[in-house]
Design a protein around this motif. Sequence first.
Motif, PDB file in Angstrom:
ATOM      1  N   SER A 353       1.610 -38.477  46.910  1.00  0.00           N
ATOM      2  CA  SER A 353       1.350 -37.877  48.511  1.00  0.00           C
ATOM      3  C   SER A 353       0.036 -37.242  48.453  1.00  0.00           C
ATOM      4  O   SER A 353      -0.721 -37.503  49.550  1.00  0.00           O
ATOM      5  CB  SER A 353       2.282 -36.731  48.234  1.00  0.00           C
ATOM      6  OG  SER A 353       3.758 -36.995  48.279  1.00  0.00           O
ATOM      7  N   GLN A 357      -2.719 -38.650  51.572  1.00  0.00           N
ATOM      8  CA  GLN A 357      -3.378 -37.575  52.307  1.00  0.00           C
ATOM      9  C   GLN A 357      -4.873 -37.916  52.407  1.00  0.00           C
ATOM     10  O   GLN A 357      -5.577 -37.717  53.254  1.00  0.00           O
ATOM     11  CB  GLN A 357      -2.978 -36.197  52.186  1.00  0.00           C
ATOM     12  CG  GLN A 357      -3.277 -35.253  52.985  1.00  0.00           C
ATOM     13  CD  GLN A 357      -2.339 -35.453  54.490  1.00  0.00           C
ATOM     14  OE1 GLN A 357      -1.157 -35.597  54.445  1.00  0.00           O
ATOM     15  NE2 GLN A 357      -3.230 -35.568  55.449  1.00  0.00           N
ATOM     16  N   TYR A 360      -5.466 -40.802  54.801  1.00  0.00           N
ATOM     17  CA  TYR A 360      -5.324 -40.274  56.195  1.00  0.00           C
ATOM     18  C   TYR A 360      -6.407 -39.549  56.658  1.00  0.00           C
ATOM     19  O   TYR A 360      -7.126 -39.506  57.806  1.00  0.00           O
ATOM     20  CB  TYR A 360      -4.406 -39.533  56.308  1.00  0.00           C
ATOM     21  CG  TYR A 360      -2.955 -40.489  56.001  1.00  0.00           C
ATOM     22  CD1 TYR A 360      -2.881 -41.723  56.377  1.00  0.00           C
ATOM     23  CD2 TYR A 360      -1.796 -39.771  55.280  1.00  0.00           C
ATOM     24  CE1 TYR A 360      -1.718 -42.508  55.961  1.00  0.00           C
ATOM     25  CE2 TYR A 360      -0.502 -40.429  55.438  1.00  0.00           C
ATOM     26  CZ  TYR A 360      -0.564 -42.206  55.514  1.00  0.00           C
ATOM     27  OH  TYR A 360       0.584 -42.714  55.040  1.00  0.00           O
ATOM     28  N   ALA A 398       4.285 -39.985  54.269  1.00  0.00           N
ATOM     29  CA  ALA A 398       4.394 -39.059  55.123  1.00  0.00           C
ATOM     30  C   ALA A 398       2.740 -38.270  55.011  1.00  0.00           C
ATOM     31  O   ALA A 398       2.213 -37.871  55.650  1.00  0.00           O
ATOM     32  CB  ALA A 398       5.394 -37.939  55.265  1.00  0.00           C
ATOM     33  N   GLY A 399       2.483 -38.283  53.669  1.00  0.00           N
ATOM     34  CA  GLY A 399       1.212 -37.569  53.369  1.00  0.00           C
ATOM     35  C   GLY A 399       1.612 -36.416  52.374  1.00  0.00           C
ATOM     36  O   GLY A 399       2.726 -36.362  51.502  1.00  0.00           O
ATOM     37  N   TYR A 401       3.074 -33.295  51.137  1.00  0.00           N
ATOM     38  CA  TYR A 401       4.079 -32.466  52.094  1.00  0.00           C
ATOM     39  C   TYR A 401       3.987 -31.202  50.889  1.00  0.00           C
ATOM     40  O   TYR A 401       4.274 -30.071  51.335  1.00  0.00           O
ATOM     41  CB  TYR A 401       5.496 -32.936  51.722  1.00  0.00           C
ATOM     42  CG  TYR A 401       5.922 -33.392  50.293  1.00  0.00           C
ATOM     43  CD1 TYR A 401       6.868 -32.280  49.662  1.00  0.00           C
ATOM     44  CD2 TYR A 401       5.569 -34.352  49.733  1.00  0.00           C
ATOM     45  CE1 TYR A 401       7.141 -32.476  48.501  1.00  0.00           C
ATOM     46  CE2 TYR A 401       6.186 -34.376  48.471  1.00  0.00           C
ATOM     47  CZ  TYR A 401       7.074 -33.764  47.637  1.00  0.00           C
ATOM     48  OH  TYR A 401       7.366 -33.941  46.602  1.00  0.00           O
ATOM     49  N   LEU A 407       5.603 -32.272  57.166  1.00  0.00           N
ATOM     50  CA  LEU A 407       5.229 -33.646  57.286  1.00  0.00           C
ATOM     51  C   LEU A 407       6.619 -34.292  56.924  1.00  0.00           C
ATOM     52  O   LEU A 407       6.818 -35.645  57.175  1.00  0.00           O
ATOM     53  CB  LEU A 407       4.268 -34.260  56.147  1.00  0.00           C
ATOM     54  CG  LEU A 407       2.815 -33.680  56.726  1.00  0.00           C
ATOM     55  CD1 LEU A 407       1.932 -34.134  55.597  1.00  0.00           C
ATOM     56  CD2 LEU A 407       2.403 -34.469  57.966  1.00  0.00           C
ATOM     57  N   ALA A 413       4.528 -36.142  60.759  1.00  0.00           N
ATOM     58  CA  ALA A 413       3.867 -37.174  60.054  1.00  0.00           C
ATOM     59  C   ALA A 413       3.285 -38.141  60.813  1.00  0.00           C
ATOM     60  O   ALA A 413       2.021 -38.719  60.718  1.00  0.00           O
ATOM     61  CB  ALA A 413       4.713 -37.720  58.815  1.00  0.00           C
ATOM     62  N   ASN A 417      -0.807 -37.805  60.893  1.00  0.00           N
ATOM     63  CA  ASN A 417      -1.310 -38.633  59.885  1.00  0.00           C
ATOM     64  C   ASN A 417      -1.409 -40.214  60.443  1.00  0.00           C
ATOM     65  O   ASN A 417      -2.566 -40.819  60.355  1.00  0.00           O
ATOM     66  CB  ASN A 417      -0.730 -38.798  58.480  1.00  0.00           C
ATOM     67  CG  ASN A 417      -1.092 -37.403  57.762  1.00  0.00           C
ATOM     68  OD1 ASN A 417      -2.189 -36.855  58.056  1.00  0.00           O
ATOM     69  ND2 ASN A 417      -0.156 -37.176  56.966  1.00  0.00           N
ATOM     70  N   VAL A 443       6.935 -43.684  59.343  1.00  0.00           N
ATOM     71  CA  VAL A 443       7.392 -43.524  58.037  1.00  0.00           C
ATOM     72  C   VAL A 443       8.852 -44.152  58.120  1.00  0.00           C
ATOM     73  O   VAL A 443       9.618 -44.322  59.188  1.00  0.00           O
ATOM     74  CB  VAL A 443       7.397 -42.093  57.704  1.00  0.00           C
ATOM     75  CG1 VAL A 443       6.111 -41.327  57.538  1.00  0.00           C
ATOM     76  CG2 VAL A 443       8.337 -41.328  58.759  1.00  0.00           C
TER      77      VAL A 443
END
Length: 670
Positions: A353, A357, A360, A398-399, A401, A407, A413, A417, A443
Amino acid sequence: MSTYKLYYFNARGRAEISRLIFAAVGQKFEDVRYAFRDWPAHKAETPLGQIPVLEFNGIKIIQSTSIARFLAKQFHLAGRDNAEQAKVEAVADTINDVVSLIMSIRGEQNENKKQELLQKFSNALPQHVRNLDVLAKMYSNGGYFFVDNQFTWADLFFYDLGETILQCDPNGLQNHPWLQRNRTQMRHTFVIVSLSLLILHCYGSANVHVSDRLIVDDSGRVRLYHGANFVMKGPPWYPPELLDPVKVANLSQLGVNFIRLGMMWAGVEPQPQQYNVTYLNVMKQIMELLRSYDIVVLLDMHQDLLSSRTGSYDGIPAWLYDRFPPPKHPYPWPFKSTVGMNWFDIYLTEACSHGFQCLYDNVAGAVESMSNFWRQVASTYKDQPNLIGYEIINEPWAGNYFTNPTLFLPGIAGATNLQPLYEKIAKAIRSVDNDTLIFYEPVTWGVRLNGKYFGTGFTHVPGGDDYRNRSVLSYHYYCIILSVIPVPGNETIPVFDRLLCDDVEGPALFRSVQTDLQQLGGSAFLTEFGGCDGSQTCDEQLDWGLDAADQFLQSWAFWGDIFGHTSATQRISRVYARAIAGTPVSMQYIAKERLFYLAYYVDLTMRQPTEIFIPPLQFPSQSYNLTVNAVLKWSVDPTNTNIILVEPNTKYVKRTDPPVIGVVDIRPKA
């Protein structure tokens, strides 16, 4: 005051020389451009039913060369006396010989004949270039322009032709220094601008766009694709089976006309800004072989779980992940061990994760690196005739979280992102390729519902509303409960699970996608489903997905071993309309009974037929009965006996008639 109005297609073609003349002298004019699909509605408005047409002070002038000569005389670019004019026209006529060859290729609909014409053109092109070189040396009087060292429309005409020559063969002018100098002088003397959104290539992308939520071709026909995914998740990063002509031929026989091909970032760029030319060339060989069987290609930047540093393969290059600051906890935290971890568990690790991120958030220039990757890919393949699109990234997570739990809401998300990333990547692609479709994914759990929090989170397609006609929402379907709680062995799906999948989640997914398209524009494509391992559970889900895709008129790409599982191969080889010359109403194939039904509003302005693929696996030796209603007629494609061509029956229906529905019915012989 004189007014000029030029009518032509939204392409360079035969009108570009006139546009260049206007540009060179700074003359304002009205540039009327018709989309190819709209042209039949305007054809009767022209004197001879053809374009270009120039309107000058109420007079209509036809024929492209006549228009160009008229404008050249108007603006003193035709030569200073009769002798110079004769020389200019000799050069222009020689150029027009080449242009006519190019336009014949452009207009040829039969792909086999088109390939023959392309080969003849390639063989003849060097002689045409030599002819122009001879004329230049005869007429230029030692200068940089074709005739007596005076700038004329012949120089503009050659500049336009040179663009096409260099697209077909970057070395096409290599042995002709005078012609190269002429083009250089033109660039220095005038600001030469591409006046068209759609460039006429000798080799171009798949010539499709989006209209009314459907992918359509230049003839206006709705195109449907049945395909498969081929992704090599490690060195050499390309699927070797797609270099095998026998296997590719088998795919074609199954009805496959689409391949989602993993374009692996680690394969393209093993070290920062060092591109693997060997890999790029092999992928081009794969695309060329697929092209020979009329199979289009989506280039997919495939990743799963991001990196080898997070328990997977290098979806992004290892050198990029290693630039990121380390997560607060080492992989596989919050799990104590990797023993017993499944696919989804790895996404839940902080290391994975956190890595997403960082991507992003452009940590260590990650977005610039990804943009450079896509710019390189687009530059390399944009002119491949069977390239249908670029998919920015497969199954984005999602990135982080851990730092932002919201997210997990797919809409958050997507908005936070994914959409900002897609804007930047699309800009990089569009800097070198403004025409090819861009596929973009939410996602994976973002296409069951809609709205700010539970939908995709997207407010527009990548690049904004102007790109609705070149954008495709890519989505996947794997029933969640079967992914979380797999059915053991070869057992059938429990009743409750089937209810959740087939009556709740599956229909919600397809309806959600349609709602997204109403809001965003563009089209949609089911780029993954199946995942079949030959089990009864997987076969049942595959059957449901195939039927639902027909119901919603969705193109699809199967995920799984298409060569290794006979049951899956049998299922994905089905009758379908791959091109519909009108507006589809419904399409259905009942696999158990081998019954096919198609209904569509017949568009009498379309010159190309509806095409229906009938797989020999299901109907060996053409063992089917085919019927159409009175407004249609059909024949077998002489170039591919697996394809039926369906056209309007002009005995019963005329262009002046109100819209009529054509019906096609195919079933086994008794």
